[in-house]
Design an enzyme around this catalytic site. Structure first.
Site, PDB file in Angstrom:
ATOM      1  N   LYS A  87       0.813  -1.350   0.072  1.00 31.60           N
ATOM      2  CA  LYS A  87      -0.020   0.073  -0.011  1.00 31.60           C
ATOM      3  C   LYS A  87       0.715   1.332   0.036  1.00 31.60           C
ATOM      4  O   LYS A  87       1.781   1.448   0.919  1.00 31.60           O
ATOM      5  CB  LYS A  87      -0.949   0.081   1.240  1.00 31.60           C
ATOM      6  CG  LYS A  87      -2.011   0.760   1.116  1.00 31.60           C
ATOM      7  CD  LYS A  87      -2.971   0.434   2.483  1.00 31.60           C
ATOM      8  CE  LYS A  87      -4.432   0.998   2.263  1.00 31.60           C
ATOM      9  NZ  LYS A  87      -4.993   0.702   3.687  1.00 31.60           N
TER      10      LYS A  87
HETATM   11  C1  E4P Z   1      -8.151   2.030   3.539  1.00 27.55           C
HETATM   12  O1  E4P Z   1      -7.503   1.104   3.240  1.00 27.55           O
HETATM   13  C2  E4P Z   1      -8.258   2.506   4.731  1.00 27.55           C
HETATM   14  O2  E4P Z   1      -7.371   1.733   5.702  1.00 27.55           O
HETATM   15  C3  E4P Z   1      -9.380   2.795   5.413  1.00 27.55           C
HETATM   16  O3  E4P Z   1     -10.538   2.346   4.770  1.00 27.55           O
HETATM   17  C4  E4P Z   1      -9.484   4.047   6.173  1.00 27.55           C
HETATM   18  O4  E4P Z   1     -11.074   4.200   6.808  1.00 27.55           O
HETATM   19  P1  E4P Z   1     -11.358   5.438   7.902  1.00 27.55           P
HETATM   20  O5  E4P Z   1     -11.555   6.583   7.289  1.00 27.55           O
HETATM   21  O6  E4P Z   1     -12.401   4.736   8.509  1.00 27.55           O
HETATM   22  O7  E4P Z   1     -10.060   5.537   8.534  1.00 27.55           O
END
Ligand code: E4P
Length: 218
Positions: A87
């Site tokens: 990522k």
């Molecule tokens: C995506 O991969 C992120 O980890 C995640 O969806 C972020 O979500 P949040 O806005 O609930 O922290």
């Protein structure tokens, strides 16, 4: 549409996996910190633990913010398990890193995406997945789902192979709308996935069936 769970909590990952509907996992530094994981060795071991539970893509985020650091980390993460997806944040060095990793056969997930322009760049760099954060967009009084629609249309029109991974899911409606809009993947916390189970008429119907089953004195 694939279902990923958005957590680093091993119990929740097991629970979703046991349902038989889980295709993969996404994590981020905040989710890892929430589990109390400290130190490089523990971080790497945690990703291996996740990969041993779920047989599908597991997004592991780089912590570096410069190109060389991201590439070094990406190699380390990709070497942990065949299912690791690296990522990478949507920043200038991140786009360069995605291009390098794509050219070298390492799958990537471009994260922290909040606009169609960013999604276009991620696709041009060859990202395997792009992660638009719909809940965080909604938090700013804008429409996260509209961004999903826009990206899906752009990718389809131009034939980009990057998969739209709807992230920052906050509720059941987000999941259902993403399915309608043609998102390839949703990544959601466990409560929203389990929320798909519920309907008051199902509960009422079950109560009646259970009551009538008793009458049959099995
Ligand atoms: C995506 O991969 C992120 O980890 C995640 O969806 C972020 O979500 P949040 O806005 O609930 O922290």
């Amino acid at each position: 549409m694939q279902f990923f769970i958005d957590t680093a909590n091993l119990d929740q990952i097991r629970e979703a996996n046991e349902l038989g509907i889980l295709d993969g996992v996404t994590t981020n530094p905040s989710l890892m910190a929430k589990e109390g994981i400290k130190g490089r060795a523990s971080i790497l071991k945690h990703y291996v633990d996740i990969c041993e539970i779920v047989d599908g893509p597991v997004s592991a985020e780089v912590l570096s913010t410069d190109y060389e650091g991201m590439i070094a980390e990406a190699h380390e993460l990709a070497g942990l398990h065949k299912n690791i997806v690296v990522k990478i944040p949507m920043i200038k060095d991140g786009i360069k890193a995605i291009r390098y990793l794509t050219d070298n056969g390492i799958p990537t997930n471009c994260t922290l995406v909040f606009s169609a322009g960013q999604a276009l760049l991620a696709a041009k760099a060859g990202a395997t997945y792009v992660s638009p954060f719909i809940g965080r967009i909604d938090d700013t009084s804008n429409d996260g789902l509209q961004l999903i629609e826009q990206i899906v249309n752009i990718y389809r029109y131009h034939g980009f192979e990057t998969q739209v991974l709807a992230a920052s899911i906050r509720n059941v409606n987000h999941i259902v709308k993403c399915a309608e809009l043609g998102a390839d993947v949703i990544t959601s916390p466990l409560p929203s996935i389990l929320g798909l189970l519920y309907h008051p008429l199902t509960d009422l119907g079950m109560a009646k069936f259970i009551e009538d089953t008793r009458k049959m004195e099995l």
